[in-house]
Scaffold this motif. Structure first.
Motif, PDB file in Angstrom:
ATOM      1  N   MET D   1       0.832  -1.192   0.000  1.00  0.00           N
ATOM      2  CA  MET D   1       0.000   0.000   0.000  1.00  0.00           C
ATOM      3  C   MET D   1       0.871   1.248   0.000  1.00  0.00           C
ATOM      4  SD  MET D   1      -3.133   0.769   2.509  1.00  0.00           S
ATOM      5  CE  MET D   1      -3.672  -0.938   2.739  1.00  0.00           C
ATOM      6  N   SER D   2       0.512   2.188  -0.845  1.00  0.00           N
ATOM      7  CA  SER D   2       1.313   3.422  -0.912  1.00  0.00           C
ATOM      8  C   SER D   2       1.010   4.330   0.282  1.00  0.00           C
ATOM      9  CB  SER D   2       1.026   4.152  -2.225  1.00  0.00           C
ATOM     10  OG  SER D   2      -0.370   4.401  -2.281  1.00  0.00           O
ATOM     11  N   ILE D   3       1.469   5.568   0.220  1.00  0.00           N
ATOM     12  CA  ILE D   3       1.220   6.509   1.313  1.00  0.00           C
ATOM     13  C   ILE D   3      -0.284   6.698   1.446  1.00  0.00           C
ATOM     14  CG2 ILE D   3       1.753   8.791   2.244  1.00  0.00           C
ATOM     15  CD1 ILE D   3       3.808   8.958  -0.140  1.00  0.00           C
ATOM     16  N   PRO D   4      -0.823   6.545   2.644  1.00  0.00           N
ATOM     17  CA  PRO D   4      -2.271   6.706   2.790  1.00  0.00           C
ATOM     18  C   PRO D   4      -2.680   8.163   2.555  1.00  0.00           C
ATOM     19  CG  PRO D   4      -1.227   6.392   4.931  1.00  0.00           C
ATOM     20  CD  PRO D   4      -0.146   6.215   3.903  1.00  0.00           C
ATOM     21  N   LEU D   5      -3.916   8.294   2.062  1.00  0.00           N
ATOM     22  CA  LEU D   5      -4.461   9.647   1.849  1.00  0.00           C
ATOM     23  C   LEU D   5      -4.711  10.306   3.197  1.00  0.00           C
ATOM     24  CD1 LEU D   5      -5.723  11.724  -0.114  1.00  0.00           C
ATOM     25  CD2 LEU D   5      -7.895  10.532   0.245  1.00  0.00           C
ATOM     26  N   LEU D   6      -5.286   9.518   4.080  1.00  0.00           N
ATOM     27  CA  LEU D   6      -5.573  10.032   5.424  1.00  0.00           C
ATOM     28  C   LEU D   6      -4.863   9.140   6.417  1.00  0.00           C
ATOM     29  CD1 LEU D   6      -7.239  11.856   7.374  1.00  0.00           C
ATOM     30  CD2 LEU D   6      -8.973  10.060   7.339  1.00  0.00           C
ATOM     31  N   ASP D   7      -4.138   9.790   7.279  1.00  0.00           N
ATOM     32  CA  ASP D   7      -3.382   9.001   8.259  1.00  0.00           C
ATOM     33  C   ASP D   7      -3.640   9.564   9.659  1.00  0.00           C
ATOM     34  OD1 ASP D   7      -1.745   7.328   9.532  1.00  0.00           O
ATOM     35  OD2 ASP D   7       0.119   8.018   8.592  1.00  0.00           O
ATOM     36  N   ILE D   8      -4.450   8.838  10.411  1.00  0.00           N
ATOM     37  CA  ILE D   8      -4.726   9.273  11.782  1.00  0.00           C
ATOM     38  C   ILE D   8      -3.855   8.448  12.700  1.00  0.00           C
ATOM     39  CG2 ILE D   8      -6.511   9.559  13.531  1.00  0.00           C
ATOM     40  CD1 ILE D   8      -8.584   9.430  11.298  1.00  0.00           C
ATOM     41  N   LYS D   9      -3.065   9.144  13.523  1.00  0.00           N
ATOM     42  CA  LYS D   9      -2.159   8.413  14.409  1.00  0.00           C
ATOM     43  C   LYS D   9      -2.430   8.795  15.860  1.00  0.00           C
ATOM     44  CE  LYS D   9       1.966   7.076  11.896  1.00  0.00           C
ATOM     45  NZ  LYS D   9       2.059   7.976  10.710  1.00  0.00           N
ATOM     46  N   ALA D  10      -2.777   7.795  16.634  1.00  0.00           N
ATOM     47  CA  ALA D  10      -2.921   7.967  18.086  1.00  0.00           C
ATOM     48  C   ALA D  10      -3.739   9.206  18.446  1.00  0.00           C
ATOM     49  CB  ALA D  10      -1.546   8.035  18.757  1.00  0.00           C
ATOM     50  N   LEU D  11      -4.812   9.385  17.747  1.00  0.00           N
ATOM     51  CA  LEU D  11      -5.635  10.580  17.967  1.00  0.00           C
ATOM     52  C   LEU D  11      -6.373  10.501  19.302  1.00  0.00           C
ATOM     53  CD1 LEU D  11      -6.981  13.195  16.779  1.00  0.00           C
ATOM     54  CD2 LEU D  11      -8.827  11.689  16.025  1.00  0.00           C
ATOM     55  N   THR D  12      -6.258  11.594  20.058  1.00  0.00           N
ATOM     56  CA  THR D  12      -7.032  11.703  21.300  1.00  0.00           C
ATOM     57  C   THR D  12      -7.814  13.004  21.247  1.00  0.00           C
ATOM     58  OG1 THR D  12      -5.369  10.478  22.520  1.00  0.00           O
ATOM     59  CG2 THR D  12      -6.890  11.836  23.806  1.00  0.00           C
ATOM     60  N   VAL D  13      -9.098  12.905  21.502  1.00  0.00           N
ATOM     61  CA  VAL D  13      -9.924  14.112  21.517  1.00  0.00           C
ATOM     62  C   VAL D  13     -10.578  14.251  22.887  1.00  0.00           C
ATOM     63  CG1 VAL D  13     -11.865  15.324  20.476  1.00  0.00           C
ATOM     64  CG2 VAL D  13     -10.411  13.882  19.062  1.00  0.00           C
ATOM     65  N   GLU D  14     -10.489  15.444  23.406  1.00  0.00           N
ATOM     66  CA  GLU D  14     -11.075  15.703  24.728  1.00  0.00           C
ATOM     67  C   GLU D  14     -12.207  16.716  24.601  1.00  0.00           C
ATOM     68  OE1 GLU D  14      -6.986  15.634  27.377  1.00  0.00           O
ATOM     69  OE2 GLU D  14      -8.096  17.500  27.071  1.00  0.00           O
ATOM     70  N   PHE D  15     -13.133  16.557  25.526  1.00  0.00           N
ATOM     71  CA  PHE D  15     -14.174  17.579  25.637  1.00  0.00           C
ATOM     72  C   PHE D  15     -14.139  18.149  27.039  1.00  0.00           C
ATOM     73  CE2 PHE D  15     -15.815  15.347  22.003  1.00  0.00           C
ATOM     74  CZ  PHE D  15     -16.309  16.361  21.225  1.00  0.00           C
ATOM     75  N   GLY D  67      -4.121  14.959  21.432  1.00  0.00           N
ATOM     76  CA  GLY D  67      -2.897  14.203  21.156  1.00  0.00           C
ATOM     77  C   GLY D  67      -2.997  13.516  19.823  1.00  0.00           C
ATOM     78  N   GLY D  68      -1.870  13.069  19.333  1.00  0.00           N
ATOM     79  CA  GLY D  68      -1.842  12.358  18.070  1.00  0.00           C
ATOM     80  C   GLY D  68      -1.838  13.312  16.896  1.00  0.00           C
ATOM     81  N   SER D  69      -1.842  12.730  15.715  1.00  0.00           N
ATOM     82  CA  SER D  69      -1.793  13.584  14.535  1.00  0.00           C
ATOM     83  C   SER D  69      -2.761  13.083  13.488  1.00  0.00           C
ATOM     84  CB  SER D  69      -0.374  13.611  13.969  1.00  0.00           C
ATOM     85  OG  SER D  69      -0.086  12.346  13.415  1.00  0.00           O
ATOM     86  N   ILE D  70      -3.202  14.030  12.674  1.00  0.00           N
ATOM     87  CA  ILE D  70      -4.040  13.680  11.531  1.00  0.00           C
ATOM     88  C   ILE D  70      -3.345  14.278  10.326  1.00  0.00           C
ATOM     89  CG2 ILE D  70      -6.307  13.897  10.485  1.00  0.00           C
ATOM     90  CD1 ILE D  70      -7.332  14.620  13.332  1.00  0.00           C
ATOM     91  N   VAL D  71      -2.922  13.434   9.441  1.00  0.00           N
ATOM     92  CA  VAL D  71      -2.284  13.969   8.236  1.00  0.00           C
ATOM     93  C   VAL D  71      -3.143  13.610   7.049  1.00  0.00           C
ATOM     94  CG1 VAL D  71      -0.235  13.920   6.774  1.00  0.00           C
ATOM     95  CG2 VAL D  71      -0.015  13.771   9.265  1.00  0.00           C
ATOM     96  N   PHE D  72      -3.511  14.641   6.315  1.00  0.00           N
ATOM     97  CA  PHE D  72      -4.336  14.403   5.134  1.00  0.00           C
ATOM     98  C   PHE D  72      -3.597  14.944   3.922  1.00  0.00           C
ATOM     99  CE2 PHE D  72      -7.304  15.990   1.985  1.00  0.00           C
ATOM    100  CZ  PHE D  72      -8.076  14.866   1.758  1.00  0.00           C
ATOM    101  N   GLY D  73      -3.284  14.065   2.992  1.00  0.00           N
ATOM    102  CA  GLY D  73      -2.592  14.494   1.770  1.00  0.00           C
ATOM    103  C   GLY D  73      -1.378  15.334   2.079  1.00  0.00           C
ATOM    104  N   GLY D  74      -0.664  14.970   3.110  1.00  0.00           N
ATOM    105  CA  GLY D  74       0.567  15.681   3.435  1.00  0.00           C
ATOM    106  C   GLY D  74       0.366  16.882   4.329  1.00  0.00           C
ATOM    107  N   ILE D  75      -0.866  17.256   4.581  1.00  0.00           N
ATOM    108  CA  ILE D  75      -1.111  18.420   5.444  1.00  0.00           C
ATOM    109  C   ILE D  75      -1.461  17.935   6.842  1.00  0.00           C
ATOM    110  CG2 ILE D  75      -2.595  20.414   5.852  1.00  0.00           C
ATOM    111  CD1 ILE D  75      -3.025  20.451   2.788  1.00  0.00           C
ATOM    112  N   ASN D  76      -0.839  18.548   7.842  1.00  0.00           N
ATOM    113  CA  ASN D  76      -1.149  18.188   9.218  1.00  0.00           C
ATOM    114  C   ASN D  76      -2.385  18.952   9.657  1.00  0.00           C
ATOM    115  OD1 ASN D  76      -1.343  17.765  11.939  1.00  0.00           O
ATOM    116  ND2 ASN D  76       0.883  17.746  12.245  1.00  0.00           N
ATOM    117  N   VAL D  77      -3.480  18.242   9.679  1.00  0.00           N
ATOM    118  CA  VAL D  77      -4.762  18.885   9.953  1.00  0.00           C
ATOM    119  C   VAL D  77      -4.811  19.507  11.351  1.00  0.00           C
ATOM    120  CG1 VAL D  77      -7.217  18.412  10.313  1.00  0.00           C
ATOM    121  CG2 VAL D  77      -6.035  17.469   8.332  1.00  0.00           C
ATOM    122  N   GLY D  78      -4.135  18.853  12.277  1.00  0.00           N
ATOM    123  CA  GLY D  78      -4.170  19.361  13.648  1.00  0.00           C
ATOM    124  C   GLY D  78      -3.510  20.714  13.768  1.00  0.00           C
ATOM    125  N   LYS D  79      -2.545  20.990  12.868  1.00  0.00           N
ATOM    126  CA  LYS D  79      -1.770  22.218  13.031  1.00  0.00           C
ATOM    127  C   LYS D  79      -2.105  23.285  11.988  1.00  0.00           C
ATOM    128  CE  LYS D  79       1.565  20.591  16.029  1.00  0.00           C
ATOM    129  NZ  LYS D  79       1.741  19.128  15.848  1.00  0.00           N
TER     130      LYS D  79
END
Ligand SMILES: Nc1ncnc2c1ncn2[C@@H]1O[C@H](COP(=O)(O)OP(=O)(O)OP(=O)(O)O)[C@@H](O)[C@H]1O
Ligand SMILES: Nc1ncnc2c1ncn2[C@@H]1O[C@H](COP(=O)(O)OP(=O)(O)OP(=O)(O)O)[C@@H](O)[C@H]1O
Ligand SMILES: [Mg+2]
Ligand SMILES: [Mg+2]
Lengths: 510, 343, 286, 561
Positions: D1-15, D67-79
């Motif tokens: 599998m090539s580079i994923p389009l969406l890559d969610i790593k160890a995502l933590t979401v708090e409310f 925590g964690g990161s979301i990378v979509f098409g090379g862009i870090n969505v979290g940042k």
């Protein structure tokens, strides 16, 4: 230019330009004063404080050039000025006078009543002898007739104009004159925006006196009393008519504007007991109340010292026939309690004290003070504010208010005139339902009698003596008419009708 | 094809609904005036009138007849467009209403404009930051506005801005003495002056409007702001807002084109209510600012038992109310396509 | 109500307070008002009715915290003593409007049809009057006693409750729990009274608190045009109304202090609204 | 599998909530490759939606990526800054939601809503926006797109609305489509059409899809790979085939098992060791308890001629001790029928005989005092709506007992507690208010209330539609048990044929207010005769059959907290 325009504020609404029309309210009388002429007027005099007042003892011609009283005093003949013209240029004739007087005695209501005070009751009494001669026949001679001809109701209307607008239903053209004055007076009405303003403009051809100095007068209606005060104090208006006593005192103290306070002749603020109400049938109760009233406090806190005190007189037997004069009562709670104890209501009673909402500025503090004081002699008083319209009905027509504050003042300045209205059974301002045969007889006798008649003074003294002893009406003080004006405004004169006569006013150029 | 008649019918239905209300108003206003204490005949007769002259006037005013007879006479007059004559101002009631109503409407309209201009942004601001300090502050501010009686606010503003600071023109009604009222077109001085091309007068008329309008406006801030906030909050929680955001629409577009337009409906309803409310509050403001409006007229008329004036006033208000409701309905149908399509 | 439910309620009340500081503040102010209303006459330094010409119109000082009025009465004492009457006026007016209005509205909303149409038109008729003018009319016609002021205020507030109750009942009349109640053998009236109506309370609470404020303002307005509470009874509205005339002459304290009291009360009622709603709303219980 | 389009790593979401911080999503890692369709399944509250919102960065104000990161098409969505995100949203990735009608601006025409997106992303100018919007509408197979362009959402059916939502999402040809329960609330046939459309369009454009659902059948039918979430965590991830063939995590197994299948029995839905498993015993049907004849309900429209025949000549009977299923698509008149039987609604014509008495003749208004009232009870579709929000569970259950049973005082207490016990509601929950109860618990309160008077006939109007599958499994078993114990008859209403089959001996299929087919459950479902029945059956997505793994290990999940 601003300098020949005078701006006046009043708190009340002018509701008609025709004083004869029924329903016309008091503030509207000024139109009669300023825009119409009468046969006669009064001269003026300077008072002690330097201000000017009309002079009851000095009759002067207005439309009449001269007049003549017959021997028996029952025929009055007036010669009209040659040069007097109505605004439309038509000369003023005796026919106009006759038409106007006929109108006043026929329309009913207030004008008819006021004319009657001068024994002018029927059209048959009036005769236009020729264009310039007018004659009045009286059933009896009366000292009140000539003064009555100076009142705002005795105006002369342009009868041709009026008749042109008369209809079968409205033969006296009340609808037309209501909106369109037709006179010969010193000012014409330039515009009238009901509820907002009335604008006078000068009649340059006025024949009955010196042409006014001021070109235009704007009468603005500002209902809020504090707004009126702010306006005069800020200098945005020249003249404020009939200001509250408190403002008068404070504005005078501040010194920025001129304040003139003139005691209103023949007028009293009184506490009336109603003799239809059982406890007040007892003279002791009435006297007790007269001794309980806190005159001083009322004079200071309700009248703010403006006016003339009417308590603490020297004796219960009046020496002078001056009216009004102080009654020999003053606050003495001991005496009051003693009188109560002797009375048929030794244990006290409860009674509502009513006053006119429209008079609240003085009546309310007065009522509060009386309430408190009467509480001390066992009379439990509750206060009752009566709205304006209702006031006339319940207080004067039905005469059903047990205890109330009243402020009658007669236009014609004689004691008998006051007594006629206020002490004679059935008459309008006798809201006490006071009925005393002797007073009624005395009034009958003196009402038309000349003041220099030798019987006059003793009769009047007797009248006053009874009024003092019986006290159906407890005089509190004689109020003042207070006005404020800018320093550059001069020429103000007090008139018994308490309307602003703008004719002598001037504005100094600054 | 179906839509237009359906909406038209809605409007027609509204008009029909107004008929019983109008009848109710006529009856209530008649009864209310007759219940007023005080005898207009006595008042009308003036001071020093005698018993018989009062009686005479009573007869001529028709007050001696029985109540039902008076009522039918009144209704008959109404049907002929006859509103009678006001005894307190001496003018035909119709004339009074036509000159005074625009004054009141101008004042109320201006006050509402002010109120909307302040309250809606505050409401939106509060809704986008619920429970933040901004939210609390907004709530505080608008509540403060509604906590004081209008006449007090009015007098305090006059004292401050006219008497002490002199920034505001003299509170002497619609126009300063220096100006002449513009030729009558709409009756709204500002607009009439502008139509006339007289900017100076327009400015002066506007200057007179500011203090009373602010006084009245302050009083109406709270309901508008509260409703805006509540409606916005509710709409912002909606799924379609999320859709719009997920589709990448700008915050501005989401907030105004999507959220606000949806939230505006309840706000319009509130506005309608506030308008009639403000017309009532006018009574006091007009008194303070010597505004020659219909409210101060009503007060005077009521105090002197001026039947014709009170009835005329109430009727015109009722008509205004009906028109206002119609306007609201029309606005509704303009804004909300769903209306009239479902029950 | 059992002890545990009382306890529960108290806990809930505490929670509502602590959760929203504004509500807590409003509750505190309300307590203050209630204390003043209950104990006012016993607390004040002067007789609120006693006049003294010698010390009329004195500005605030140590002796007279809020100054004295034109008859030398102590403004502070009057302001405090007025609390009871004002609270009574607003409570009574709102209670009447609420009881009658919401009953009318609930019946209209539940049964619909003619009942609804008639109430609807009736309310429209009331609403078509500018409300304050209607109040004026009622008081002018019936006389300016405290009862009449209360009735007038109640009448003009009535439509708000009726409309609200109607709307709130209407949206619930086909709710699942209403159908369930019917299956449980409840008749229409019982369903309306026990199931639907209590659920309309939370939004009504907000209205109640708003109206309590308005009731006082309304009384004040009536006083301003001379139709209010009769003197010398101390009442904030009439004090502000009378005092307002003294503003321009510089005696600001006459209107200011009762004004502040009035404002504080209206404010308290307004802010209390949300808290009250939270208090009666079981959804907010945790 | 090539580079994923969406890559969610160890995502933590708090409310941030009133009661402290809630971790809605913990350490979640998911990847989506280009062209791939990944499903996220899990029960309500497991964090599926929150994860997707984090990807779009449209979390509520209270939420935050902790925590964690979301990378979509090379862009870090979290940042990324908000501008970048705005460009990304709609243009590169977009999202569709459940309840399509609510997802559209109600007062803006659908064409304009599509234009808004096109213009926002500079894919159209004011001049050609309209044309392009119509193209987009064409692409989602909306017929007559020119006139639909002007339509408002309320003028479209649910399925149409969802097409418009899809049109908005796909207008800018994004690379990733996130579909969050796109078909919940739609009926089975529409669901199939919508899902097929999504599959076609994404395949055509080589897009990636993240499909969020709680329906394992749906995931199985449309996804390449499935991620299973529980309580904010990923518990398992596998190819679809693998997952169904060999689920590893006990939670996955339980989920799988609870999902009704063509061949499952009601007891199969629960783990073997679960004491609540029940098997319905076949009982000989008694005589007719309820007999419906020519039942018609006409709703008046606004105009004459506008009237709507919701129920149009229905005749059937329910025999003593029998469970009768009533199925049909949304709006076919099922609820109307049940309301009439319950005497909440007066029929226009026809008769309803209960126990031999024509209760249809008694006006609904006066039925509250009728002796038959207690014998007819109902469990409602929406458990939340059917409970008075101001009443505690105890009070709700007591109500029929007090009104019709005349039980008071301690007897009442005891009876309510017995009922709670019977439906498996712990006693301490009795004093809670509805909003303090979970969906399953509310359903039990509703059932307890309905059976309190031991009715002869119980109507169940989609009693499990709002519930998660595992809760549904428990409730269905409970219903089986109660029927045995109390000897009631059921009229079970549903649009889910699979569920109906589990519980009912006989099934009626309804369409547009009429019965199109009826017969014994097995027979009707195995060999449907009417085309409509066949269509209904075909539309149900099934997890691959026969892959149910051997007994589930691990503790049974406690349904009751
Ligand atoms: N705004 C919020 N504030 C606090 N907690 C939240 C918020 N939004 C979601 N949560 C919590 O996050 C958790 C996950 O919610 P989420 O909506 O992702 O569930 P889901 O899996 O989509 O469920 P469903 O199938 O019901 O849609 C839930 O426990 C919820 O309580
Ligand atoms: N009070 C009403 N007035 C008019 N039409 C109604 C009314 N109640 C229901 N309908 C219509 O009757 C039809 C049948 O409704 P019903 O609620 O019985 O459907 P259903 O089969 O239960 O659907 P679902 O599966 O969505 O619950 C629907 O088209 C609905 O719009
Ligand atoms: Mg979700
Ligand atoms: Mg249904």
């Amino acid at each position: 230019a601003r300098n020949d325009t005078l701006v006046v504020v009043t708190g009340t609404t002018i509701n008609s330009l025709d004083i004869h029309r029924s329903g016309t309210n008091r503030p509207s009388y000024q139109v009669a004063v300023n825009c119409y002429d009468r046969l006669l007027t009064f001269g003026h005099k300077q008072l002690e404080d330097g201000s000017f007042s009309y002079d009851y003892d000095n009759l002067q011609p207005e439309l009449a050039e001269s007049w003549d009283v017959s021997e028996d005093g029952r025929t009055l003949t007036f010669k009209l000025r040659d040069n007097a013209r109505f605004w439309d240029g038509k000369p003023v004739t005796a026919h106009d006078v006759k038409w106007s007087f006929d109108r006043a005695v026929t329309l009913g209501g207030f004008p008819t009543a006021q004319m009657a005070a001068g024994s002018l009751e029927e059209p048959e009494q009036f005769e236009a002898v020729d264009d310039k001669t007018f004659r009045i026949r009286l059933p009896h001679s009366s000292k009140l007739t000539l003064p009555d001809l100076t009142t705002p109701v005795a105006i002369v209307i342009n009868s041709e104009v009026a008749k042109a607008h008369a209809t079968d239903q409205d033969p006296w053209a009340t609808e037309y004159l209501h909106r369109n004055p037709a006179g010969s007076g010193a000012f014409k009405v330039e515009r009238w925006d009901s509820g907002q303003q009335l604008v006078y403009s000068r009649n340059d051809d006025w024949a009955c006196g010196p042409v006014a100095k001021i070109q235009r007068v704007i009468i603005r209606e500002i209902p809020s009393q504090s707004t009126r005060r702010a306006l005069i104090e800020r200098g945005d208006v020249h003249f404020s008519q009939n200001i509250p006593a408190k403002d008068a005192r404070e504005l005078e103290a501040a010194g920025k504007v001129k304040v003139v306070s003139t005691p209103i002749e023949n007028c009293l603020h009184v506490l009336c007991t109603n003799l239809n109400f059982e406890p007040f049938q007892d003279k002791k109760v009435r006297q007790a109340i007269a001794y309980a009233v806190p005159y001083e406090a009322i004079f200071n806190n309700a009248a703010y010292g403006r006016g003339v005190s009417m308590w603490g007189g020297d004796s219960s037997k009046p020496e002078s026939i001056a009216w009004p004069q102080p009654f020999p009562y003053s606050q003495d709670l001991e005496k009051a309690r003693a009188l109560m104890a002797e009375s048929s209501h030794a244990d006290g009673f409860s009674v509502p004290l009513s006053f006119d909402l429209g008079q609240a500025d003085w009546a309310e503090p007065t009522a509060l003070l009386i309430q408190e004081a009467l509480g001390k002699i066992g009379i439990k008083v509750s206060l009752n504010k009566v709205p304006g319209a209702n006031w006339r009905t319940v207080a004067l027509v039905e005469k059903s208010l047990p205890l109330h504050l009243e402020n009658f003042g007669g236009w014609l300045n004689t004691p008998d005139y006051y007594f006629y209205w206020a002490y004679v059974k059935g008459n309008l301002f006798n809201s006490s339902n006071y009925d005393n045969k002797e007073i009624a007889g005395l009034v009958d006798e003196t009402l038309y009698m000349a003041q220099d008649d030798p019987k006059y003074a003793p009769n009047i003294r007797r009248m006053i003596e009874i009024a003092i002893d019986d006290v159906p009406r407890i005089p509190l003080y004689q109020p003042s008419l207070n006005v404020a004006m800018q320093q550059n405004t001069t020429g103000y004169e007090y008139w018994y009708h308490r309307q602003l006569d703008v004719r002598p006013l001037t504005l100094k150029q600054d | 094809m179906v839509r237009v008649p359906k909406r038209l019918r809605l409007v027609g239905y509204r008009l029909l609904q107004a008929i019983p209300v109008l009848i109710g108003i006529v009856v209530v206003s008649f009864l209310l005036t007759r219940a007023l204490p005080g005898d207009p005949a006595v008042y009308f007769a003036g001071p020093a009138a005698s018993e018989e002259s009062i009686e005479q006037i009573r007869v001529s005013m028709g007050l001696d007849r029985s109540l039902p007879v008076q009522f039918f006479a009144y209704v008959g007059d109404l049907l002929r467009g006859e509103l009678g004559q006001s005894i307190s101002t001496g003018q035909p009631v119709l004339t009074e209403l036509t000159t005074r109503l625009p004054a009141s409407l101008e004042l109320t309209g201006f006050a509402l404009l002010f109120s909307i201009a302040v309250a809606m942004p505050l409401g939106i601001l509060a809704a986008t930051r619920p429970n933040s300090w901004i939210d609390h502050l907004c709530r505080f501010v608008v509540t403060a506005g509604v906590s004081l009686p209008t006449f007090f606010t009015g007098l305090a503003l006059v004292y401050l801005f006219y008497f002490l600071l002199g920034w505001s023109p003299a509170p002497m009604g619609r126009l300063d003495i220096l100006y002449l009222s513009p030729p009558h077109v709409t009756g709204f001085y500002v607009i009439d002056a502008l139509i006339d091309g007289d900017f100076e007068t327009a400015r002066a008329a506007l200057a007179q409007l500011i203090l009373p309008a602010v006084t009245l406006g302050l009083f109406t801030l709270a309901p508008i702001a509260r409703m805006t906030r509540a409606a916005m909050l509710q709409v912002l929680e909606g799924d379609f807002i999320r859709t719009a955001r997920a589709a990448g629409l700008s915050g501005h577009k989401v907030l105004y084109t999507y959220a606000l337009r949806n939230a505006i409906l309840p706000v319009i309803t509130t506005l309608g209510m506030v308008f009639s409310f403000a017309l009532g509050a006018n009574v006091l403001v007009e008194k303070v600012f010597a505004w020659p409006g219909i409210g101060s007229y009503a007060v005077e008329a009521l105090v002197v038992s001026d039947y014709a004036a009170v009835q005329g006033f109430v009727l015109s208000m009722a008509l205004l109310f009906v028109i206002l409701n119609l306007l609201i309905d029309v606005t509704y149908t303009l804004v909300d396509p769903r209306l009239g399509m479902e029950d | 109500m059992s002890l545990s439910s009382v306890k529960n309620f108290a806990r809930h009340a505490r929670y509502v307070m602590t959760e929203n500081p504004v509500t807590a503040l409003a509750a505190l102010l309300f307590l203050l008002i209630v204390i003043a209303a209950v104990a006012g006459p016993a607390l004040v330094p002067y007789d609120p009715m006693a006049t003294d010409g010698g010390r009329a119109l004195q500005p605030p000082s140590w002796d007279h915290w809020f100054g004295t009025d034109h008859l030398g009465r102590d403004v502070f004492s009057r302001v405090v003593v007025a609390t009871r009457l004002d609270l009574m006026i607003s409570l009574a007016a709102v209670a009447i409007a609420f009881v009658i209005g919401s009953a009318m509205g609930a019946v209209a909303g539940y049964f619909g049809g003619w009942a609804d149409r008639i109430t609807g038109r009736l309310l429209d008729t009331i609403m078509a009057f500018p409300l304050f003018v209607l109040a004026m009319g009622v008081v002018a016609a019936a006389g300016n006693t405290i009862e009449n002021i209360v009735y007038a205020t109640a009448i003009i507030n009535l439509p708000f409750y009726a409309r609200m109750a109607r709307a709130e009942v209407n949206i619930r009349r086909h709710a699942g729990f209403v159908q369930a109640a019917r299956l449980s053998g409840n008749g229409d009236w019982r369903i309306l009274a026990q199931h639907i109506f209590p659920n309309t309370l939370p939004p009504m609470m907000v209205q109640i608190s708003l109206n309590m404020g308005w009731a006082i303002l309304n009384a004040a307005g009536l006083s301003f045009i001379g139709l209010g509470v009769r003197p010398p009874t101390p009442e904030w509205g009439i004090m502000v109304a009378e005092g307002a005339n003294f503003i321009v002459s510089g005696e600001w304290w006459l209107a200011f202090f009762p004004g502040v009291a009035l404002m504080l009360a209206v404010f308290t009622f307004n802010l209390l609204g949300d808290g009250l709603r939270d208090l009666v709303d079981p959804q907010r219980r945790t | 599998m090539s580079i994923p389009l969406l890559d969610i790593k160890a995502l933590t979401v708090e409310f941030g909530t009133r009661r402290g911080v809630v971790d809605a999503v913990r350490q979640v890692s998911v990847t989506v490759a280009k062209g791939e369709t990944v499903g996220i399944v899990g029960e309500s509250g497991s964090g599926k939606s929150v994860t997707s919102y984090a990807v779009m960065r449209i979390l509520d104000r209270a939420g935050r990526i902790a925590g964690g990161s979301i990378v979509f098409g090379g862009i870090n969505v979290g940042k990324a800054d908000e501008r970048t995100m705005r460009d990304l949203r709609g243009r590169e990735m977009s999202m569709i939601f459940q309840n399509p009608r609510a997802a559209l601006n109600p007062i803006r025409s659908v064409g304009r809503q599509i234009e808004d997106v096109l213009i926002e992303h500079s894919l159209a100018t004011r001049a050609d926006a309209r044309e392009k919007a119509i193209d987009v509408l064409k692409a989602v197979r909306i017929n007559d797109p020119e006139s639909r362009y002007h339509a408002y959402p309320f003028e479209l059916s649910g399925g149409m609305c969802q097409r418009v939502v899809i049109a908005i999402a796909l207008a800018c040809r994004p690379q990733l489509l996130i579909a969050d329960e796109p078909t919940t609330g739609l009926d089975v046939t529409t669901q199939k059409a919508v899902m097929d459309l999504i599959r076609e369009l994404t395949a055509e454009r080589n897009m990636s899809t993240l499909l969020i659902t709680h329906d394992l059948g749906l995931a199985a039918a449309y996804c390449d790979r499935i991620v299973v979430m529980e309580k904010g965590r990923v518990v398992e991830e596998a190819d679809t085939a693998t997952l169904f063939a060999d689920p590893q995590h006990p939670y996955t197994r339980r989920l799988l098992q609870a999902t009704p299948r063509l061949d499952s029995k009601v007891a199969d839905l629960l783990p073997e060791e679960d004491s609540r498993r029940r098997t319905p015993s076949a009982r000989p049907p008694g005589e007719a308890l309820l007999r419906i004849q020519d039942l018609v309900k006409v709703f008046p429209g606004k105009d004459k001629g506008d009237e709507y025949r919701a129920v149009d000549g229905l005749s059937f009977e329910v025999r003593c001790g029998e469970s009768l299923g009533l199925v049909g698509e949304s709006g076919c008149g099922k609820s109307t029928t049940s309301s009439m039987i319950m005497r909440l609604l007066d029929p226009t014509s026809g008769s309803i005989q209960f126990n031999g008495e024509d209760i249809g003749a008694v006006p609904g208004k006066r039925f509250a005092g009728h002796p038959a009232r207690a014998g007819l009870q109902m469990v409602f579709q929406d458990p939340t709506d059917s409970l008075n929000p101001r009443w505690s569970a105890r009070r709700s259950i007591s109500d029929p007992l007090m009104r019709l049973g005349n039980v008071r005082g301690s007897a009442l207490r005891a009876k309510v507690e017995a009922l709670a016990e019977m439906v498996g509601l712990p006693e301490h929950l009795l004093d809670r208010f509805p909003h303090q109860l979970s969906g399953g618990q509310k359903a039990r309160v509703g059932i307890a209330r309905a059976i309190a008077l031991e009715p002869k006939l119980l109507i169940l109007d989609e009693p499990t539609a709002a519930l998660d599958v595992s809760v549904q499994a428990v409730v269905l078993n409970l219903l089986v048990e109660l029927r045995e114990r109390l000897g009631m008859s059921y009229l079970f209403i549903s649009h889910d044929l699979n569920v109906v089959r589990l519980l009912c001996e006989r099934v009626l299929v309804m369409k547009a207010g009429r019965i199109v087919e009826q017969g014994p459950a097995e027979q009707l479902l195995d060999s449907p005769e009417h085309p409509y029945t066949r269509e209904l059956l075909a539309a149900i997505p099934h997890p691959p059959a026969g892959m149910v793994p051997s007994p589930i290990r691990g503790e049974p999940q406690a349904m009751v907290r």
